[in-house]
Scaffold this active site. Sequence first.
Site, PDB file in Angstrom:
ATOM      1  N   HIS A  55       2.580  13.538   3.389  1.00 24.26           N
ATOM      2  CA  HIS A  55       3.553  14.575   2.998  1.00 24.26           C
ATOM      3  C   HIS A  55       3.081  15.377   1.777  1.00 24.26           C
ATOM      4  CE1 HIS A  55       5.736  11.098   0.699  1.00 24.26           C
ATOM      5  NE2 HIS A  55       4.908  11.696  -0.115  1.00 24.26           N
ATOM      6  N   HIS A  65       9.997  12.434  -5.583  1.00 28.69           N
ATOM      7  CA  HIS A  65       8.992  12.588  -6.644  1.00 28.69           C
ATOM      8  C   HIS A  65       9.659  13.189  -7.873  1.00 28.69           C
ATOM      9  CE1 HIS A  65       6.974  12.785  -2.719  1.00 28.69           C
ATOM     10  NE2 HIS A  65       5.893  12.313  -3.299  1.00 28.69           N
ATOM     11  N   HIS A  92      -5.166   8.093  -1.367  1.00 32.54           N
ATOM     12  CA  HIS A  92      -5.315   9.129  -2.389  1.00 32.54           C
ATOM     13  C   HIS A  92      -4.940   8.565  -3.748  1.00 32.54           C
ATOM     14  CE1 HIS A  92      -0.979   9.568  -1.517  1.00 32.54           C
ATOM     15  NE2 HIS A  92      -0.810  10.492  -2.444  1.00 32.54           N
ATOM     16  N   GLU A 111       1.774   4.418  -1.131  1.00 32.54           N
ATOM     17  CA  GLU A 111       2.907   4.963  -0.363  1.00 32.54           C
ATOM     18  C   GLU A 111       2.914   4.488   1.083  1.00 32.54           C
ATOM     19  OE1 GLU A 111       3.128   9.318  -2.598  1.00 32.54           O
ATOM     20  OE2 GLU A 111       2.274   9.182  -0.610  1.00 32.54           O
TER      21      GLU A 111
END
Lengths: 279, 132
Positions: free
Chosen positions: A12, A59, A193, A240
Amino acid sequence: MAKLFAGVGTSHVPGIGAAVDHKKTQTDYWKPLFDGYEPAREWMQNEAPDVVIIVYNDHASAFSLELIPTFAIGVAERFQPADEGYGPRKVPVVEGHPELAWHLAESLILDEFDMTIANEMPVDHGLTVPLSIACGEPDIWPCKVIPLCVNVIQYPSPTGNRCYQLGKAIRKAVEAFPADLKVAIFGTGGMSHQLQGERAGLVNADFDIAFLDDLTRNVDRLVRIPHVEYLREAGSEGAELVMWMIMRGALDDDAREVYRHFHVPASNTAAGLIILENP
Amino acid sequence: MRKDREYSDIPGTYVFDPEHSRQGYHLNMFCMSLNKEANREQFRRDESAYLDVFPMSPEQRDAVLQRDWIGLLRLGGNIYYTFKLAIFDGINMQEIGARMEGVPDEQFKAMMINGGRPIQGNRYQKEWNRSG
Protein backbone atom coordinates in the site's frame (compact mmCIF):
# COMPACT_ATOMS: atom_id res chain seq x y z
CA MET A 1 -25.61 -16.43 4.05
CA ALA A 2 -22.56 -14.26 3.43
CA LYS A 3 -19.63 -15.95 1.77
CA LEU A 4 -15.94 -15.08 2.05
CA PHE A 5 -14.66 -16.21 -1.34
CA ALA A 6 -11.22 -14.68 -1.86
CA GLY A 7 -8.27 -12.81 -0.43
CA VAL A 8 -5.87 -10.29 -1.91
CA GLY A 9 -2.44 -9.42 -0.54
CA THR A 10 -1.06 -6.11 -1.72
CA SER A 11 1.45 -3.41 -0.84
CA HIS A 12 0.00 0.00 0.00
CA VAL A 13 2.91 2.33 -0.82
CA PRO A 14 1.76 5.99 -0.78
CA GLY A 15 3.77 6.68 -3.95
CA ILE A 16 1.46 4.29 -5.83
CA GLY A 17 -1.50 6.45 -4.82
CA ALA A 18 0.38 9.60 -5.77
CA ALA A 19 1.21 8.11 -9.20
CA VAL A 20 -2.54 7.52 -9.76
CA ASP A 21 -3.54 10.94 -8.42
CA HIS A 22 -0.94 12.78 -10.52
CA LYS A 23 -1.52 10.76 -13.72
CA LYS A 24 1.96 9.23 -13.70
CA THR A 25 1.02 5.56 -14.05
CA GLN A 26 2.30 5.41 -17.66
CA THR A 27 5.76 6.88 -16.99
CA ASP A 28 8.79 4.62 -17.48
CA TYR A 29 9.17 4.38 -13.71
CA TRP A 30 5.59 3.35 -12.86
CA LYS A 31 4.31 1.57 -15.99
CA PRO A 32 5.76 -1.88 -15.23
CA LEU A 33 4.10 -1.82 -11.81
CA PHE A 34 0.71 -0.66 -13.09
CA ASP A 35 0.74 -3.03 -16.06
CA GLY A 36 0.91 -5.83 -13.53
CA TYR A 37 -2.15 -4.46 -11.73
CA GLU A 38 -4.38 -4.72 -14.83
CA PRO A 39 -5.27 -8.42 -14.37
CA ALA A 40 -6.11 -7.72 -10.72
CA ARG A 41 -8.47 -4.91 -11.78
CA GLU A 42 -10.15 -7.23 -14.29
CA TRP A 43 -10.51 -9.87 -11.58
CA MET A 44 -12.03 -7.31 -9.21
CA GLN A 45 -14.49 -6.18 -11.90
CA ASN A 46 -15.50 -9.70 -12.82
CA GLU A 47 -15.86 -10.94 -9.27
CA ALA A 48 -17.53 -7.73 -8.03
CA PRO A 49 -17.52 -8.39 -4.26
CA ASP A 50 -20.29 -6.64 -2.31
CA VAL A 51 -18.02 -5.99 0.64
CA VAL A 52 -14.24 -5.93 1.06
CA ILE A 53 -12.66 -6.15 4.50
CA ILE A 54 -9.41 -4.20 4.19
CA VAL A 55 -6.76 -5.05 6.75
CA TYR A 56 -4.30 -2.16 6.84
CA ASN A 57 -2.37 0.01 9.20
CA ASP A 58 -2.90 3.64 10.03
CA HIS A 59 0.20 5.86 9.60
CA ALA A 60 -0.30 8.54 12.25
CA SER A 61 -3.56 9.69 10.65
CA ALA A 62 -6.62 8.45 12.58
CA PHE A 63 -4.57 7.24 15.51
CA SER A 64 -1.41 8.57 17.06
CA LEU A 65 0.72 7.71 20.05
CA GLU A 66 -2.16 9.04 22.18
CA LEU A 67 -4.03 5.82 21.57
CA ILE A 68 -2.65 2.66 19.96
CA PRO A 69 -5.27 -0.02 19.35
CA THR A 70 -3.78 -3.35 18.31
CA PHE A 71 -6.87 -4.24 16.26
CA ALA A 72 -9.57 -1.67 15.43
CA ILE A 73 -12.65 -2.26 13.27
CA GLY A 74 -14.50 0.59 11.56
CA VAL A 75 -18.26 0.35 11.96
CA ALA A 76 -19.25 3.72 10.48
CA GLU A 77 -21.49 4.46 7.48
CA ARG A 78 -18.57 6.15 5.77
CA PHE A 79 -14.90 6.93 6.21
CA GLN A 80 -13.28 10.13 4.94
CA PRO A 81 -9.85 10.09 3.26
CA ALA A 82 -7.36 11.46 5.83
CA ASP A 83 -5.11 14.50 5.50
CA GLU A 84 -1.63 13.02 5.88
CA GLY A 85 0.08 16.36 5.47
CA TYR A 86 -0.57 17.04 1.78
CA GLY A 87 -4.34 17.48 2.05
CA PRO A 88 -6.60 14.41 1.68
CA ARG A 89 -6.28 12.25 -1.46
CA LYS A 90 -8.99 13.21 -3.92
CA VAL A 91 -10.55 9.76 -3.98
CA PRO A 92 -14.17 8.81 -3.28
CA VAL A 93 -15.41 8.64 0.29
CA VAL A 94 -15.20 5.05 1.52
CA GLU A 95 -18.65 3.59 2.19
CA GLY A 96 -18.80 1.21 5.13
CA HIS A 97 -21.12 -1.69 5.88
CA PRO A 98 -22.15 -0.98 9.50
CA GLU A 99 -24.42 -3.99 9.81
CA LEU A 100 -21.76 -6.52 8.86
CA ALA A 101 -19.05 -4.55 10.69
CA TRP A 102 -21.00 -4.57 13.96
CA HIS A 103 -21.76 -8.24 13.49
CA LEU A 104 -18.01 -8.87 13.04
CA ALA A 105 -17.14 -6.82 16.12
CA GLU A 106 -19.66 -8.71 18.23
CA SER A 107 -18.67 -12.12 16.95
CA LEU A 108 -14.92 -11.45 17.22
CA ILE A 109 -15.11 -10.13 20.77
CA LEU A 110 -17.22 -13.08 21.91
CA ASP A 111 -14.63 -15.25 20.17
CA GLU A 112 -12.04 -13.63 22.48
CA PHE A 113 -10.48 -11.14 20.03
CA ASP A 114 -10.73 -7.86 21.93
CA MET A 115 -11.40 -5.45 19.08
CA THR A 116 -11.43 -1.68 19.40
CA ILE A 117 -14.61 -0.35 17.79
CA ALA A 118 -14.23 2.85 15.74
CA ASN A 119 -17.12 5.08 14.70
CA GLU A 120 -14.83 7.89 13.57
CA MET A 121 -11.79 6.81 11.60
CA PRO A 122 -10.41 8.82 8.69
CA VAL A 123 -8.63 6.36 6.39
CA ASP A 124 -5.16 7.04 4.99
CA HIS A 125 -3.12 5.62 2.12
CA GLY A 126 -2.92 2.27 3.90
CA LEU A 127 -6.56 1.70 2.93
CA THR A 128 -7.12 3.94 -0.09
CA VAL A 129 -4.06 2.83 -2.09
CA PRO A 130 -5.19 -0.82 -2.17
CA LEU A 131 -8.58 0.41 -3.44
CA SER A 132 -6.84 2.43 -6.16
CA ILE A 133 -4.76 -0.63 -7.08
CA ALA A 134 -7.80 -2.91 -7.29
CA CYS A 135 -10.38 -0.49 -8.70
CA GLY A 136 -8.55 2.26 -10.59
CA GLU A 137 -10.20 5.68 -10.51
CA PRO A 138 -13.99 5.26 -10.30
CA ASP A 139 -16.36 8.08 -9.22
CA ILE A 140 -17.54 5.88 -6.38
CA TRP A 141 -15.83 2.78 -5.03
CA PRO A 142 -17.58 -0.32 -6.42
CA CYS A 143 -17.85 -2.10 -3.05
CA LYS A 144 -18.59 -1.42 0.59
CA VAL A 145 -15.51 -1.49 2.78
CA ILE A 146 -14.92 -2.57 6.36
CA PRO A 147 -11.62 -1.12 7.58
CA LEU A 148 -9.68 -3.33 9.97
CA CYS A 149 -6.75 -1.40 11.31
CA VAL A 150 -3.73 -3.15 12.87
CA ASN A 151 -0.95 -1.54 14.89
CA VAL A 152 2.35 -2.28 13.19
CA ILE A 153 4.11 0.98 14.09
CA GLN A 154 4.56 0.71 17.84
CA TYR A 155 6.59 -2.42 18.63
CA PRO A 156 5.35 -5.02 19.30
CA SER A 157 2.70 -5.54 16.70
CA PRO A 158 0.51 -8.63 17.08
CA THR A 159 2.25 -11.88 16.12
CA GLY A 160 1.75 -13.58 12.78
CA ASN A 161 -0.02 -16.40 14.53
CA ARG A 162 -2.42 -14.05 16.34
CA CYS A 163 -3.19 -12.39 13.04
CA TYR A 164 -3.77 -15.75 11.37
CA GLN A 165 -6.14 -16.83 14.15
CA LEU A 166 -8.01 -13.53 13.85
CA GLY A 167 -8.44 -14.29 10.16
CA LYS A 168 -10.05 -17.60 11.04
CA ALA A 169 -12.44 -15.89 13.44
CA ILE A 170 -13.33 -13.33 10.73
CA ARG A 171 -14.15 -16.16 8.32
CA LYS A 172 -16.43 -17.80 10.88
CA ALA A 173 -18.16 -14.49 11.63
CA VAL A 174 -18.70 -13.55 7.97
CA GLU A 175 -20.21 -16.90 7.15
CA ALA A 176 -22.64 -16.64 10.07
CA PHE A 177 -24.01 -13.35 8.73
CA PRO A 178 -27.56 -13.86 7.49
CA ALA A 179 -27.45 -11.91 4.22
CA ASP A 180 -26.46 -13.00 0.76
CA LEU A 181 -23.19 -11.08 0.46
CA LYS A 182 -20.06 -11.81 -1.50
CA VAL A 183 -17.14 -10.81 0.70
CA ALA A 184 -13.40 -10.52 -0.03
CA ILE A 185 -10.59 -9.70 2.35
CA PHE A 186 -7.46 -7.69 1.56
CA GLY A 187 -4.27 -8.01 3.60
CA THR A 188 -2.09 -5.01 2.86
CA GLY A 189 1.38 -3.57 3.50
CA GLY A 190 4.86 -4.85 2.75
CA MET A 191 6.54 -6.41 1.05
CA SER A 192 10.17 -6.07 2.12
CA HIS A 193 11.11 -2.46 2.79
CA GLN A 194 12.81 -0.27 5.31
CA LEU A 195 12.08 3.44 5.40
CA GLN A 196 14.19 4.42 8.41
CA GLY A 197 17.78 4.53 9.55
CA GLU A 198 21.06 4.03 7.74
CA ARG A 199 19.73 0.72 6.40
CA ALA A 200 16.83 2.47 4.60
CA GLY A 201 16.14 1.10 1.15
CA LEU A 202 16.57 -2.54 2.12
CA VAL A 203 14.81 -4.95 -0.24
CA ASN A 204 14.91 -8.74 0.06
CA ALA A 205 13.28 -10.16 -3.05
CA ASP A 206 14.16 -13.75 -2.09
CA PHE A 207 12.26 -13.36 1.18
CA ASP A 208 9.29 -11.84 -0.64
CA ILE A 209 9.09 -14.50 -3.35
CA ALA A 210 9.31 -17.26 -0.72
CA PHE A 211 6.54 -15.48 1.22
CA LEU A 212 4.30 -15.37 -1.87
CA ASP A 213 5.06 -19.03 -2.62
CA ASP A 214 4.33 -20.18 0.91
CA LEU A 215 0.95 -18.46 1.07
CA THR A 216 -0.22 -21.60 -0.73
CA ARG A 217 2.64 -24.09 -0.11
CA ASN A 218 3.66 -23.70 3.50
CA VAL A 219 1.40 -21.41 5.50
CA ASP A 220 2.65 -22.97 8.75
CA ARG A 221 6.10 -21.52 8.14
CA LEU A 222 4.69 -18.03 7.58
CA VAL A 223 2.50 -18.20 10.67
CA ARG A 224 5.59 -18.85 12.81
CA ILE A 225 7.84 -16.09 11.47
CA PRO A 226 8.91 -14.12 14.58
CA HIS A 227 9.11 -10.32 14.63
CA VAL A 228 12.91 -10.36 14.68
CA GLU A 229 12.99 -12.32 11.43
CA TYR A 230 10.67 -9.84 9.70
CA LEU A 231 12.75 -6.94 11.02
CA ARG A 232 16.07 -8.44 9.97
CA GLU A 233 15.08 -10.09 6.68
CA ALA A 234 12.24 -7.92 5.36
CA GLY A 235 13.21 -4.58 6.93
CA SER A 236 11.67 -2.63 9.77
CA GLU A 237 8.57 -1.78 7.73
CA GLY A 238 8.44 -5.19 6.04
CA ALA A 239 7.06 -6.35 9.38
CA GLU A 240 3.71 -5.09 8.03
CA LEU A 241 3.41 -8.48 6.34
CA VAL A 242 1.76 -9.86 9.50
CA MET A 243 -1.37 -8.18 8.13
CA TRP A 244 -1.34 -10.57 5.17
CA MET A 245 -1.69 -13.40 7.68
CA ILE A 246 -5.14 -12.12 8.71
CA MET A 247 -6.19 -12.39 5.06
CA ARG A 248 -4.65 -15.84 4.78
CA GLY A 249 -6.32 -17.06 7.97
CA ALA A 250 -9.72 -16.11 6.56
CA LEU A 251 -9.28 -18.46 3.59
CA ASP A 252 -9.45 -22.23 3.23
CA ASP A 253 -6.30 -24.22 3.95
CA ASP A 254 -6.23 -25.24 0.28
CA ALA A 255 -6.92 -21.81 -1.20
CA ARG A 256 -5.35 -21.51 -4.63
CA GLU A 257 -3.31 -18.73 -6.17
CA VAL A 258 -4.95 -17.17 -9.22
CA TYR A 259 -2.60 -14.26 -9.86
CA ARG A 260 0.55 -12.60 -8.61
CA HIS A 261 2.68 -9.60 -9.45
CA PHE A 262 6.00 -8.54 -7.94
CA HIS A 263 7.98 -5.44 -8.80
CA VAL A 264 10.94 -3.52 -7.37
CA PRO A 265 10.92 -0.64 -6.67
CA ALA A 266 7.79 1.30 -5.82
CA SER A 267 9.43 4.26 -4.10
CA ASN A 268 11.46 2.54 -1.32
CA THR A 269 9.52 -0.70 -1.37
CA ALA A 270 9.24 -4.10 -3.02
CA ALA A 271 5.64 -4.13 -4.25
CA GLY A 272 3.77 -7.42 -4.28
CA LEU A 273 0.24 -8.46 -5.11
CA ILE A 274 -1.37 -11.87 -4.90
CA ILE A 275 -4.93 -13.10 -5.38
CA LEU A 276 -6.05 -16.26 -3.59
CA GLU A 277 -9.42 -17.95 -4.02
CA ASN A 278 -11.15 -20.59 -2.00
CA PRO A 279 -11.72 -23.78 -4.02
CA MET B 1 16.12 1.42 21.98
CA ARG B 2 17.44 -1.20 24.36
CA LYS B 3 20.68 -2.97 23.55
CA ASP B 4 19.71 -6.37 24.89
CA ARG B 5 16.85 -7.18 22.54
CA GLU B 6 17.07 -9.87 19.90
CA TYR B 7 16.78 -7.15 17.24
CA SER B 8 19.48 -4.92 18.76
CA ASP B 9 22.14 -6.32 16.40
CA ILE B 10 20.32 -5.28 13.22
CA PRO B 11 22.44 -2.43 11.81
CA GLY B 12 21.11 1.03 10.93
CA THR B 13 17.66 0.24 12.31
CA TYR B 14 15.75 2.04 15.09
CA VAL B 15 12.99 -0.27 16.27
CA PHE B 16 10.15 1.81 17.69
CA ASP B 17 9.96 -0.13 20.92
CA PRO B 18 8.60 1.00 24.31
CA GLU B 19 11.80 2.82 25.35
CA HIS B 20 12.00 4.59 22.02
CA SER B 21 8.34 5.54 22.18
CA ARG B 22 8.66 7.03 25.67
CA GLN B 23 11.69 9.04 24.64
CA GLY B 24 10.05 10.38 21.50
CA TYR B 25 6.46 10.99 22.57
CA HIS B 26 6.39 14.79 22.42
CA LEU B 27 8.63 14.93 19.36
CA ASN B 28 6.33 12.56 17.50
CA MET B 29 3.20 14.37 18.65
CA PHE B 30 4.67 17.62 17.29
CA CYS B 31 5.14 15.86 13.93
CA MET B 32 1.57 14.52 14.10
CA SER B 33 0.24 18.04 14.60
CA LEU B 34 1.41 18.88 11.05
CA ASN B 35 -1.48 16.79 9.71
CA LYS B 36 -3.63 19.91 10.17
CA GLU B 37 -3.33 22.73 7.66
CA ALA B 38 -3.88 25.40 10.34
CA ASN B 39 -0.93 23.99 12.30
CA ARG B 40 1.24 23.79 9.20
CA GLU B 41 0.46 27.46 8.61
CA GLN B 42 1.53 28.40 12.15
CA PHE B 43 4.70 26.31 11.94
CA ARG B 44 5.51 27.95 8.59
CA ARG B 45 5.17 31.41 10.17
CA ASP B 46 7.49 30.79 13.13
CA GLU B 47 9.00 27.36 13.62
CA SER B 48 10.66 28.13 16.91
CA ALA B 49 7.55 29.66 18.52
CA TYR B 50 5.42 26.77 17.32
CA LEU B 51 7.80 24.25 18.91
CA ASP B 52 7.45 25.97 22.30
CA VAL B 53 4.07 24.28 22.71
CA PHE B 54 5.67 20.81 22.70
CA PRO B 55 7.71 19.86 25.80
CA MET B 56 10.51 18.13 23.93
CA SER B 57 14.19 18.09 24.87
CA PRO B 58 16.57 20.78 23.57
CA GLU B 59 18.29 18.10 21.46
CA GLN B 60 14.99 17.06 19.89
CA ARG B 61 14.10 20.68 19.23
CA ASP B 62 17.45 21.33 17.52
CA ALA B 63 17.10 18.19 15.44
CA VAL B 64 13.72 19.44 14.20
CA LEU B 65 15.01 22.94 13.38
CA GLN B 66 18.11 21.54 11.66
CA ARG B 67 16.21 18.78 9.88
CA ASP B 68 18.68 16.24 11.26
CA TRP B 69 16.75 13.25 9.95
CA ILE B 70 18.92 10.54 11.47
CA GLY B 71 19.20 12.50 14.74
CA LEU B 72 15.41 12.63 14.96
CA LEU B 73 15.31 8.82 14.88
CA ARG B 74 18.05 8.50 17.48
CA LEU B 75 16.10 10.85 19.77
CA GLY B 76 12.94 8.77 19.69
CA GLY B 77 11.36 9.85 16.43
CA ASN B 78 9.39 7.35 14.41
CA ILE B 79 9.76 7.55 10.64
CA TYR B 80 6.00 7.77 9.99
CA TYR B 81 5.90 10.79 12.28
CA THR B 82 9.13 12.46 11.20
CA PHE B 83 7.96 11.97 7.62
CA LYS B 84 5.21 14.52 8.36
CA LEU B 85 8.02 17.06 8.69
CA ALA B 86 9.48 15.85 5.39
CA ILE B 87 6.08 16.25 3.71
CA PHE B 88 5.98 19.77 5.14
CA ASP B 89 9.37 20.46 3.51
CA GLY B 90 8.33 18.84 0.22
CA ILE B 91 10.90 16.06 0.51
CA ASN B 92 10.06 12.50 -0.52
CA MET B 93 10.89 9.22 1.19
CA GLN B 94 13.86 8.48 -1.05
CA GLU B 95 15.40 11.86 -0.30
CA ILE B 96 14.93 11.19 3.41
CA GLY B 97 16.56 7.78 2.91
CA ALA B 98 19.55 9.45 1.25
CA ARG B 99 19.88 12.02 4.03
CA MET B 100 19.67 9.40 6.79
CA GLU B 101 22.42 7.41 5.14
CA GLY B 102 24.42 10.53 4.24
CA VAL B 103 24.64 9.94 0.49
CA PRO B 104 23.51 12.09 -2.48
CA ASP B 105 19.80 11.78 -3.38
CA GLU B 106 20.64 10.49 -6.85
CA GLN B 107 22.79 7.70 -5.42
CA PHE B 108 19.95 6.50 -3.20
CA LYS B 109 17.40 6.65 -6.04
CA ALA B 110 19.77 4.69 -8.31
CA MET B 111 20.20 2.06 -5.58
CA MET B 112 16.41 1.61 -5.40
CA ILE B 113 16.03 1.34 -9.18
CA ASN B 114 18.76 -1.30 -9.16
CA GLY B 115 16.79 -3.47 -6.74
CA GLY B 116 17.28 -1.71 -3.42
CA ARG B 117 19.83 -2.19 -0.67
CA PRO B 118 20.77 -5.88 -0.75
CA ILE B 119 20.18 -8.07 2.28
CA GLN B 120 23.63 -9.64 1.93
CA GLY B 121 25.99 -7.92 4.34
CA ASN B 122 23.17 -5.94 5.99
CA ARG B 123 21.69 -8.38 8.47
CA TYR B 124 24.02 -7.98 11.45
CA GLN B 125 25.91 -5.08 13.00
CA LYS B 126 29.10 -7.16 12.92
CA GLU B 127 28.90 -7.25 9.11
CA TRP B 128 28.97 -3.44 9.09
CA ASN B 129 31.84 -3.29 11.59
CA ARG B 130 33.95 -5.56 9.40
CA SER B 131 33.45 -3.45 6.29
CA GLY B 132 34.41 -0.42 8.37
